[in-house]
Design a protein around this motif. Structure first.
Motif, PDB file in Angstrom:
ATOM      1  N   THR A 104      18.327   7.098  34.295  1.00  0.00           N
ATOM      2  CA  THR A 104      17.451   7.919  35.113  1.00  0.00           C
ATOM      3  C   THR A 104      18.271   8.561  36.222  1.00  0.00           C
ATOM      4  OG1 THR A 104      15.283   8.013  36.194  1.00  0.00           O
ATOM      5  CG2 THR A 104      16.652   6.061  36.635  1.00  0.00           C
ATOM      6  N   LYS A 105      17.586   9.117  37.252  1.00  0.00           N
ATOM      7  CA  LYS A 105      18.286   9.954  38.216  1.00  0.00           C
ATOM      8  C   LYS A 105      17.685   9.816  39.607  1.00  0.00           C
ATOM      9  CE  LYS A 105      18.776  13.407  34.524  1.00  0.00           C
ATOM     10  NZ  LYS A 105      17.627  12.994  33.678  1.00  0.00           N
ATOM     11  N   ILE A 106      18.470  10.219  40.580  1.00  0.00           N
ATOM     12  CA  ILE A 106      17.986  10.467  41.933  1.00  0.00           C
ATOM     13  C   ILE A 106      17.855  11.978  42.098  1.00  0.00           C
ATOM     14  CG2 ILE A 106      18.638  10.405  44.371  1.00  0.00           C
ATOM     15  CD1 ILE A 106      19.894   7.692  43.892  1.00  0.00           C
ATOM     16  N   TRP A 107      16.695  12.404  42.570  1.00  0.00           N
ATOM     17  CA  TRP A 107      16.427  13.845  42.689  1.00  0.00           C
ATOM     18  C   TRP A 107      15.778  14.133  44.035  1.00  0.00           C
ATOM     19  CZ3 TRP A 107      11.586  16.746  42.224  1.00  0.00           C
ATOM     20  CH2 TRP A 107      11.785  18.138  42.166  1.00  0.00           C
ATOM     21  N   GLN A 133      22.446   5.336  36.414  1.00  0.00           N
ATOM     22  CA  GLN A 133      21.769   6.093  37.459  1.00  0.00           C
ATOM     23  C   GLN A 133      22.614   7.323  37.767  1.00  0.00           C
ATOM     24  OE1 GLN A 133      19.164   7.240  38.861  1.00  0.00           O
ATOM     25  NE2 GLN A 133      18.465   5.435  40.024  1.00  0.00           N
ATOM     26  N   GLN A 134      21.959   8.485  37.791  1.00  0.00           N
ATOM     27  CA  GLN A 134      22.666   9.754  37.915  1.00  0.00           C
ATOM     28  C   GLN A 134      22.128  10.549  39.109  1.00  0.00           C
ATOM     29  OE1 GLN A 134      22.692  11.235  33.413  1.00  0.00           O
ATOM     30  NE2 GLN A 134      20.920   9.980  33.924  1.00  0.00           N
ATOM     31  N   VAL A 162      26.633  12.116  37.290  1.00  0.00           N
ATOM     32  CA  VAL A 162      25.987  13.306  37.851  1.00  0.00           C
ATOM     33  C   VAL A 162      25.543  14.191  36.696  1.00  0.00           C
ATOM     34  CG1 VAL A 162      27.345  13.236  39.980  1.00  0.00           C
ATOM     35  CG2 VAL A 162      28.157  14.615  38.048  1.00  0.00           C
ATOM     36  N   THR A 163      24.577  15.079  36.988  1.00  0.00           N
ATOM     37  CA  THR A 163      24.050  15.943  35.936  1.00  0.00           C
ATOM     38  C   THR A 163      24.005  17.395  36.384  1.00  0.00           C
ATOM     39  OG1 THR A 163      21.653  16.073  36.438  1.00  0.00           O
ATOM     40  CG2 THR A 163      22.464  14.019  35.436  1.00  0.00           C
TER      41      THR A 163
END
Length: 297
Positions: A104-107, A133-134, A162-163
């Motif tokens: 999943t990610k931090i946004w 975690q991205q 990172v994405t």
């Protein structure tokens, strides 16, 4: 767009070579050597759905099909609305299947909110430790990477990355790849969007970073674009029965791509996607033929 140069697949049966056993294809994460299935799944739009029993039941069947057919990585984000909650519901219904790889990610632009999102994601997924975690689309990436390193040290995440998406911010991503110690990068790569072949994929290999390919179908646009055209006869050599398998095998046969994450809201389409996890993969010559074929359509 990139030119027609395409790389060979590696480490699996190639076109014209029969598989002794039908095993799902895996690739290693360079930073650890852990191997993951090359076909994962995305959740953008498709899992951002009302949490009523019938809708949740369909998403749970999609997840069940994904795992039954050998899948591993599920990719989500707080940006995707209810997607993480729906994924978490399905995983609980399936008793957290063996092999799940939570990504999943931090946004957010806020560092403190990013910490809160990380904690909430663990709760929504129902896991103590997230596999990956991205930082979503590089938002506040320097501060969030510090948070992710702290959380990795605390045992709350195993891998960080990172994405980017839509082929954007490649210059920024290149600088980050050269500068930062990452486990994963996520970027757009498909049979028509191949700019990443020129700099980013070779750099990821050089830096020992796993690559997740997003937008493999351009959100169904490529499927719709080619749906009225037949597959070439020689697609049978790599056991492609439909366009999703053809497009996915092109992506994951690139030696520098670790995993592709198509998304779907239809169980039958998940079956089609997961077919790309099995059978011979295209070699360099067939990859060139695949590109030439779709460019001529």
């Amino acid at each position: 767009m990139a030119g027609s140069a395409v790389a060979a697949g590696a480490g699996w049966p190639l076109a014209g070579v029969a598989s002794e056993r039908r095993q799902p294809h895996h690739k290693p994460i360079p930073s650890s050597g852990e191997r993951i299935p090359v076909i994962g799944m995305g959740t953008w739009i498709t899992f951002n759905v009302p949490q009523d029993p019938d809708t949740l039941a369909v998403r749970t069947r999609i997840l069940e099909t994904f795992f039954h057919r050998g899948g591993g990585m599920i990719d989500s984000s707080p940006m995707y609305g209810r997607a993480e909650a729906v994924v978490g519901h399905g995983l609980r219904e399936l008793a957290h299947p063996e092999g799940v790889f939570s990504a999943t990610k931090i946004w957010t632009r806020s560092t403190s909110t990013g910490r809160d999102q990380h904690a909430e994601s663990r709760d929504l997924w129902g896991v103590d430790t997230l596999d990956l975690q991205q930082v979503h689309n590089l938002q506040n990436w320097e501060a969030h990477l510090e948070t992710l390193r702290e959380r990795r040290e605390a045992g709350e995440v195993r891998y960080i990355g990172v994405t980017t998406s839509h082929g954007r911010r490649h210059d920024d991503l290149e600088r980050i790849l050269r500068r930062e110690d990452l486990d994963f990068v996520q970027l757009t790569y498909n049979i028509l969007d191949r700019e990443a072949e020129q700099r980013l994929l070779p750099l990821a290999r050089e830096r020992g970073v796993a690559v997740i390919a997003n937008r493999p179908f351009r959100r169904k646009a490529l499927i719709n674009q080619f749906a009225g055209d037949p597959l070439p006869d020689w697609a049978a050599e790599i056991e492609c029965e439909n366009w999703p398998q053809f497009l996915l095998k092109f992506i994951v046969s690139h030696p520098d791509v670790t995993c592709a994450i198509p998304a779907t809201s239809v169980v039958a389409h998940m079956e089609e996607n997961m077919g790309a996890l099995y059978g011979p993969m295209p070699d360099a010559e067939m990859r060139r033929r695949m590109v030439a074929y779709v460019q001529d359509l």
